[in-house]
Design a protein around this motif. Structure first.
Motif, PDB file in Angstrom:
ATOM      1  N   SER B  17      53.648  41.742  37.051  1.00 24.95           N
ATOM      2  CA  SER B  17      53.188  42.634  37.058  1.00 24.95           C
ATOM      3  C   SER B  17      52.617  43.478  37.589  1.00 24.95           C
ATOM      4  CB  SER B  17      51.932  42.745  35.496  1.00 24.95           C
ATOM      5  OG  SER B  17      51.366  42.680  35.368  1.00 24.95           O
ATOM      6  N   PRO B  18      52.598  44.405  38.487  1.00 18.40           N
ATOM      7  CA  PRO B  18      52.053  44.653  39.903  1.00 18.40           C
ATOM      8  C   PRO B  18      50.159  44.700  39.126  1.00 18.40           C
ATOM      9  CG  PRO B  18      52.120  46.720  38.650  1.00 18.40           C
ATOM     10  CD  PRO B  18      52.847  46.098  37.805  1.00 18.40           C
ATOM     11  N   LEU B  19      49.853  44.428  40.656  1.00 18.37           N
ATOM     12  CA  LEU B  19      47.952  44.566  40.642  1.00 18.37           C
ATOM     13  C   LEU B  19      47.370  46.404  41.182  1.00 18.37           C
ATOM     14  CD1 LEU B  19      45.322  43.639  39.293  1.00 18.37           C
ATOM     15  CD2 LEU B  19      45.356  42.171  41.233  1.00 18.37           C
ATOM     16  N   SER B  20      46.070  46.624  41.105  1.00 18.31           N
ATOM     17  CA  SER B  20      45.489  47.414  41.967  1.00 18.31           C
ATOM     18  C   SER B  20      44.304  47.226  41.306  1.00 18.31           C
ATOM     19  CB  SER B  20      46.017  49.142  42.123  1.00 18.31           C
ATOM     20  OG  SER B  20      45.436  49.805  42.877  1.00 18.31           O
ATOM     21  N   LEU B  21      43.521  47.450  42.538  1.00 21.26           N
ATOM     22  CA  LEU B  21      41.569  47.123  41.876  1.00 21.26           C
ATOM     23  C   LEU B  21      41.144  48.211  43.240  1.00 21.26           C
ATOM     24  CD1 LEU B  21      40.993  43.014  40.930  1.00 21.26           C
ATOM     25  CD2 LEU B  21      41.906  45.157  39.869  1.00 21.26           C
ATOM     26  N   GLU B  22      40.026  48.941  42.656  1.00 23.25           N
ATOM     27  CA  GLU B  22      39.689  49.613  43.777  1.00 23.25           C
ATOM     28  C   GLU B  22      38.210  49.900  43.517  1.00 23.25           C
ATOM     29  OE1 GLU B  22      41.406  53.989  43.233  1.00 23.25           O
ATOM     30  OE2 GLU B  22      39.921  54.422  44.808  1.00 23.25           O
ATOM     31  N   CYS B  23      37.742  49.942  45.066  1.00 16.10           N
ATOM     32  CA  CYS B  23      36.458  50.167  45.322  1.00 16.10           C
ATOM     33  C   CYS B  23      36.133  50.647  46.060  1.00 16.10           C
ATOM     34  CB  CYS B  23      35.927  48.453  45.912  1.00 16.10           C
ATOM     35  SG  CYS B  23      34.468  48.192  47.336  1.00 16.10           S
ATOM     36  N   THR B  24      34.795  51.205  45.726  1.00 19.10           N
ATOM     37  CA  THR B  24      34.554  52.980  46.352  1.00 19.10           C
ATOM     38  C   THR B  24      33.243  52.589  46.611  1.00 19.10           C
ATOM     39  OG1 THR B  24      34.036  54.211  44.572  1.00 19.10           O
ATOM     40  CG2 THR B  24      36.044  54.070  45.899  1.00 19.10           C
ATOM     41  N   VAL B  25      32.558  52.974  47.827  1.00 16.73           N
ATOM     42  CA  VAL B  25      30.901  52.852  48.073  1.00 16.73           C
ATOM     43  C   VAL B  25      30.792  54.375  48.429  1.00 16.73           C
ATOM     44  CG1 VAL B  25      29.557  51.792  49.901  1.00 16.73           C
ATOM     45  CG2 VAL B  25      31.544  50.649  49.467  1.00 16.73           C
ATOM     46  N   GLU B  26      29.598  54.536  48.024  1.00 14.20           N
ATOM     47  CA  GLU B  26      28.283  55.588  48.311  1.00 14.20           C
ATOM     48  C   GLU B  26      27.458  55.826  48.949  1.00 14.20           C
ATOM     49  OE1 GLU B  26      28.215  57.521  44.232  1.00 14.20           O
ATOM     50  OE2 GLU B  26      29.960  58.076  43.939  1.00 14.20           O
ATOM     51  N   GLY B  27      26.711  56.705  49.642  1.00 13.77           N
ATOM     52  CA  GLY B  27      26.101  56.622  50.741  1.00 13.77           C
ATOM     53  C   GLY B  27      25.487  56.194  52.164  1.00 13.77           C
ATOM     54  N   THR B  28      26.260  55.567  52.388  1.00 13.53           N
ATOM     55  CA  THR B  28      26.486  55.260  53.713  1.00 13.53           C
ATOM     56  C   THR B  28      27.965  55.567  54.626  1.00 13.53           C
ATOM     57  OG1 THR B  28      26.443  52.959  54.142  1.00 13.53           O
ATOM     58  CG2 THR B  28      28.026  53.253  53.054  1.00 13.53           C
ATOM     59  N   SER B  29      28.073  55.583  55.820  1.00 16.89           N
ATOM     60  CA  SER B  29      29.147  55.062  56.757  1.00 16.89           C
ATOM     61  C   SER B  29      29.725  54.125  57.579  1.00 16.89           C
ATOM     62  CB  SER B  29      29.188  56.411  58.008  1.00 16.89           C
ATOM     63  OG  SER B  29      28.235  57.659  57.408  1.00 16.89           O
ATOM     64  N   ASN B  30      31.429  54.355  57.746  1.00 19.39           N
ATOM     65  CA  ASN B  30      31.924  53.004  58.271  1.00 19.39           C
ATOM     66  C   ASN B  30      30.973  52.007  57.928  1.00 19.39           C
ATOM     67  OD1 ASN B  30      33.232  51.837  60.316  1.00 19.39           O
ATOM     68  ND2 ASN B  30      31.626  51.575  61.646  1.00 19.39           N
ATOM     69  N   PRO B  31      31.228  51.266  56.625  1.00 23.28           N
ATOM     70  CA  PRO B  31      30.346  50.050  56.065  1.00 23.28           C
ATOM     71  C   PRO B  31      31.855  48.976  56.493  1.00 23.28           C
ATOM     72  CG  PRO B  31      31.138  50.891  54.385  1.00 23.28           C
ATOM     73  CD  PRO B  31      31.451  51.934  55.626  1.00 23.28           C
ATOM     74  N   ASN B  32      30.825  47.675  56.627  1.00 19.05           N
ATOM     75  CA  ASN B  32      32.161  46.466  56.729  1.00 19.05           C
ATOM     76  C   ASN B  32      32.336  46.202  55.212  1.00 19.05           C
ATOM     77  OD1 ASN B  32      31.784  45.781  59.312  1.00 19.05           O
ATOM     78  ND2 ASN B  32      30.313  44.697  58.830  1.00 19.05           N
ATOM     79  N   LEU B  33      33.618  45.812  54.692  1.00 21.93           N
ATOM     80  CA  LEU B  33      34.325  45.785  53.205  1.00 21.93           C
ATOM     81  C   LEU B  33      34.835  44.283  53.043  1.00 21.93           C
ATOM     82  CD1 LEU B  33      35.044  49.825  52.475  1.00 21.93           C
ATOM     83  CD2 LEU B  33      33.395  48.232  51.930  1.00 21.93           C
ATOM     84  N   TYR B  34      34.298  44.327  51.733  1.00 24.90           N
ATOM     85  CA  TYR B  34      35.482  42.960  51.115  1.00 24.90           C
ATOM     86  C   TYR B  34      35.588  42.394  50.031  1.00 24.90           C
ATOM     87  CZ  TYR B  34      31.281  42.186  54.810  1.00 24.90           C
ATOM     88  OH  TYR B  34      30.562  41.546  56.238  1.00 24.90           O
ATOM     89  N   TRP B  35      36.758  41.289  49.836  1.00 22.66           N
ATOM     90  CA  TRP B  35      37.128  40.805  48.451  1.00 22.66           C
ATOM     91  C   TRP B  35      36.555  39.723  48.566  1.00 22.66           C
ATOM     92  CZ3 TRP B  35      37.717  44.189  44.737  1.00 22.66           C
ATOM     93  CH2 TRP B  35      38.437  45.462  44.331  1.00 22.66           C
ATOM     94  N   TYR B  36      36.352  39.168  47.717  1.00 16.49           N
ATOM     95  CA  TYR B  36      36.565  38.025  46.868  1.00 16.49           C
ATOM     96  C   TYR B  36      37.163  37.416  45.791  1.00 16.49           C
ATOM     97  CZ  TYR B  36      32.458  37.856  50.793  1.00 16.49           C
ATOM     98  OH  TYR B  36      31.405  38.203  51.311  1.00 16.49           O
ATOM     99  N   ARG B  37      37.324  36.369  45.368  1.00 13.96           N
ATOM    100  CA  ARG B  37      37.458  36.215  44.430  1.00 13.96           C
ATOM    101  C   ARG B  37      35.888  34.975  43.992  1.00 13.96           C
ATOM    102  NH1 ARG B  37      43.478  34.897  43.802  1.00 13.96           N
ATOM    103  NH2 ARG B  37      43.127  33.761  44.626  1.00 13.96           N
ATOM    104  N   GLN B  38      36.401  34.560  42.866  1.00 13.38           N
ATOM    105  CA  GLN B  38      35.597  33.960  42.120  1.00 13.38           C
ATOM    106  C   GLN B  38      35.778  33.411  41.160  1.00 13.38           C
ATOM    107  OE1 GLN B  38      31.662  35.122  40.469  1.00 13.38           O
ATOM    108  NE2 GLN B  38      30.401  33.561  41.522  1.00 13.38           N
ATOM    109  N   ALA B  39      36.254  31.614  40.869  1.00 11.50           N
ATOM    110  CA  ALA B  39      36.590  30.893  39.884  1.00 11.50           C
ATOM    111  C   ALA B  39      35.974  30.378  38.544  1.00 11.50           C
ATOM    112  CB  ALA B  39      38.389  30.741  40.438  1.00 11.50           C
ATOM    113  N   ALA B  40      36.382  30.621  37.718  1.00  8.95           N
ATOM    114  CA  ALA B  40      35.304  29.542  36.758  1.00  8.95           C
ATOM    115  C   ALA B  40      33.963  29.794  36.655  1.00  8.95           C
ATOM    116  CB  ALA B  40      35.520  27.821  37.033  1.00  8.95           C
TER     117      ALA B  40
END
Lengths: 112, 114
Positions: B17-40
């Motif tokens: 199946s497809p996947l879509s996870l969303e992340c939004t940041v408030e209160g700052t402009s032009n941030p660096n953004l990251y996606w991590y995965r943590q197993a176990a």
């Protein structure tokens, strides 16, 4: 690429005891960052170390970076159940380009 | 003050199946953004990071992709999920200008692929 090794992997202590967690890098560290995570939650930033020999404290938690900038230790004095969680060290290289490498984490349990 | 949101909090999806996870940041402009995965519940694996709109760097080749359609929005996607995609996904942001080591994490999304 840089690798971080944390020891121990897990630690169980009695409330009130002191403890130390270590983080060793395969390369010279440009910056070393300590984070804490409670199970199922995001990470919380604790401290940043950049200079060799630097030491910082926050409440009962002290972190040090050795002179050669390849190892850091996190020391908790008089541990409390609120200290329980996973402690992760993160590091960057000068050429890493806005990203960190994390260690595998140390699971800390504090028994009352 | 700045806040970071992730949704959904938990997700159970079938293989393929497809996947879509969303992340939004408030209160700052032009941030660096990251996606991590943590197993176990242990170490974090950096999947993607972005220093600006439309700028995505991939750290691990796999069936996941990321997009940054707006300054403070970061999306993690997959066209077909694998069993190995199960894990705890964390989004984070940091200030630009060299202070990227201090990252602020969202609450995470626990993904189970069956």
């Amino acid at each position: 690429s840089q690798e971080l090794e944390q020891s121990p992997q897990s630690l169980i202590v009695q409330e009130g005891k002191n403890l130390t967690i270590n983080c060793t890098s395969s390369k010279t560290l440009y910056g070393l960052y300590w984070y804490k995570q409670k199970y199922g939650e995001g990470l919380i930033f604790l401290m940043m170390l950049q200079k060799g020999g630097e030491e910082k404290s926050h409440e009962k938690i002290t972190a040090k970076l050795d002179e050669k900038k390849q190892q850091s230790s996190l020391h908790i004095t008089a541990s409390q159940p609120s200290h329980a969680g996973i402690y992760l060290c993160g590091a960057d290289e000068e050429t890493s380009g806005s990203r960190l490498t994390f260690g595998e984490g140390t699971q800390l349990t504090v028994n009352p | 003050s700045q806040t970071i949101h992730q949704w959904p909090a938990t997700l159970v999806q079938p293989v393929g199946s497809p996947l879509s996870l969303e992340c939004t940041v408030e209160g700052t402009s032009n941030p660096n953004l990251y996606w991590y995965r943590q197993a176990a519940g242990r170490g974090l694996q950096l999947l993607f990071y972005s220093v600006g709109i439309g700028q995505i760097s991939s750290e691990v080749p796999q069936n996941l992709s990321a997009s940054r359609p707006q300054d403070r929005q970061f999306i993690l996607s997959s066209k077909k999920l694998l069993l190995s995609d199960s894990g705890f996904y964390l989004c984070a942001w940091s200030w630009t200008g060299g202070f990227y080591g201090e990252q602020f994490f969202g609450p995470g999304t626990r993904l189970t692929v069956l």
